[in-house]
Design a protein around this motif. Structure first.
Motif, mmCIF file in Angstrom:
data_model
loop_
_atom_site.group_PDB
_atom_site.id
_atom_site.type_symbol
_atom_site.label_atom_id
_atom_site.label_comp_id
_atom_site.label_asym_id
_atom_site.label_seq_id
_atom_site.Cartn_x
_atom_site.Cartn_y
_atom_site.Cartn_z
ATOM 1 N N GLN A 9 12.532 -2.519 9.551
ATOM 2 C CA GLN A 9 11.795 -1.710 8.580
ATOM 3 C C GLN A 9 12.189 -2.058 7.151
ATOM 4 O O GLN A 9 11.464 -2.758 6.459
ATOM 5 N N ALA A 49 4.568 6.879 7.672
ATOM 6 C CA ALA A 49 5.331 6.427 8.837
ATOM 7 C C ALA A 49 6.714 7.059 8.806
ATOM 8 O O ALA A 49 7.372 7.068 7.766
ATOM 9 N N GLY A 79 2.014 -4.904 7.084
ATOM 10 C CA GLY A 79 3.040 -4.312 7.939
ATOM 11 C C GLY A 79 4.339 -3.962 7.241
ATOM 12 O O GLY A 79 5.270 -3.476 7.877
ATOM 13 N N THR A 80 4.437 -4.176 5.934
ATOM 14 C CA THR A 80 5.654 -3.865 5.187
ATOM 15 C C THR A 80 5.890 -2.355 5.136
ATOM 16 O O THR A 80 4.961 -1.585 4.917
ATOM 17 N N HIS A 81 7.147 -1.951 5.323
ATOM 18 C CA HIS A 81 7.520 -0.542 5.206
ATOM 19 C C HIS A 81 7.986 -0.251 3.781
ATOM 20 O O HIS A 81 8.558 -1.131 3.122
ATOM 21 N N LEU A 132 10.472 6.811 9.532
ATOM 22 C CA LEU A 132 11.390 5.688 9.652
ATOM 23 C C LEU A 132 12.465 5.972 10.687
ATOM 24 O O LEU A 132 12.722 7.119 11.059
ATOM 25 N N ARG A 151 3.847 2.527 5.865
ATOM 26 C CA ARG A 151 3.689 1.185 6.423
ATOM 27 C C ARG A 151 2.344 0.660 5.958
ATOM 28 O O ARG A 151 1.311 1.312 6.145
ATOM 29 N N CYS A 152 2.370 -0.526 5.359
ATOM 30 C CA CYS A 152 1.146 -1.148 4.878
ATOM 31 C C CYS A 152 0.281 -1.560 6.065
ATOM 32 O O CYS A 152 0.756 -2.242 6.975
ATOM 33 N N CYS A 186 1.135 -0.985 -1.554
ATOM 34 C CA CYS A 186 2.161 -1.860 -0.982
ATOM 35 C C CYS A 186 2.760 -2.733 -2.076
ATOM 36 O O CYS A 186 2.034 -3.432 -2.793
#
Length: 145
Positions: free
Chosen positions: A95, A50, A29-31, A52, A24-25, A39
């Motif tokens: 996600q 993270a 917030g990008t997965h 998932l 997760r950035c 990212c």
């Protein structure tokens, strides 16, 4: 000899309730999956590990209708006669979408939006005789482990 995962840091192993290991950035917030250093959305280098979601919905699917060429080594691809198998994209809510083998289902049973869950399954046998395990998604509520 105990089984081994197809790759390190792809999914939690051994685990009765496996999870994909993504990132997760910390900036946007990008997965991402699999975990990577940067990212793809904003270019930040601050991507934290993270786990998932184990559950998602089937977004789309197709079938692998012919035996794959080398270097693919999955033993289920070597059935004689060859039997196509389903491959799908599963959306993990909030996600991302993950491309995956689908197991525990027939192609005729698949429906857009059907609930899916992450499972592990045998992929092949290594040169040392150890079973190699990969991840897949199965319809929620099936007995497939």
């Amino acid at each position: 000899m105990p089984p081994v995962p197809i790759a390190d840091d792809l999914f939690t192993w051994p685990d009765d309730e496996p999870r994909l290991i993504g990132g997760r950035c910390e900036e946007c917030g990008t997965h991402v999956f699999p975990l990577r250093a940067g990212c793809a959305r904003c270019g930040a280098a601050a991507v934290e590990r993270a786990l998932l979601s184990r559950s998602g919905t089937l977004w789309t699917w197709t079938t692998q209708g012919f035996p794959p060429k080398a270097p693919f080594r999955g033993e289920f691809a070597g059935t004689d006669p060859f039997e196509p198998w389903p491959v799908g994209v599963v959306e993990l809510p909030g996600q991302l979408r993950v491309e995956s083998l689908l197991t525990g289902c027939a192609v005729g049973d698949l429906e857009f939006g059907m609930p899916m869950r992450l499972v592990t399954m045998p992929f092949s046998t290594g040169e040392d005789g150890r079973e190699i395990i990969t991840f897949a998604f199965a319809p929620e509520g099936t007995g497939h482990a």
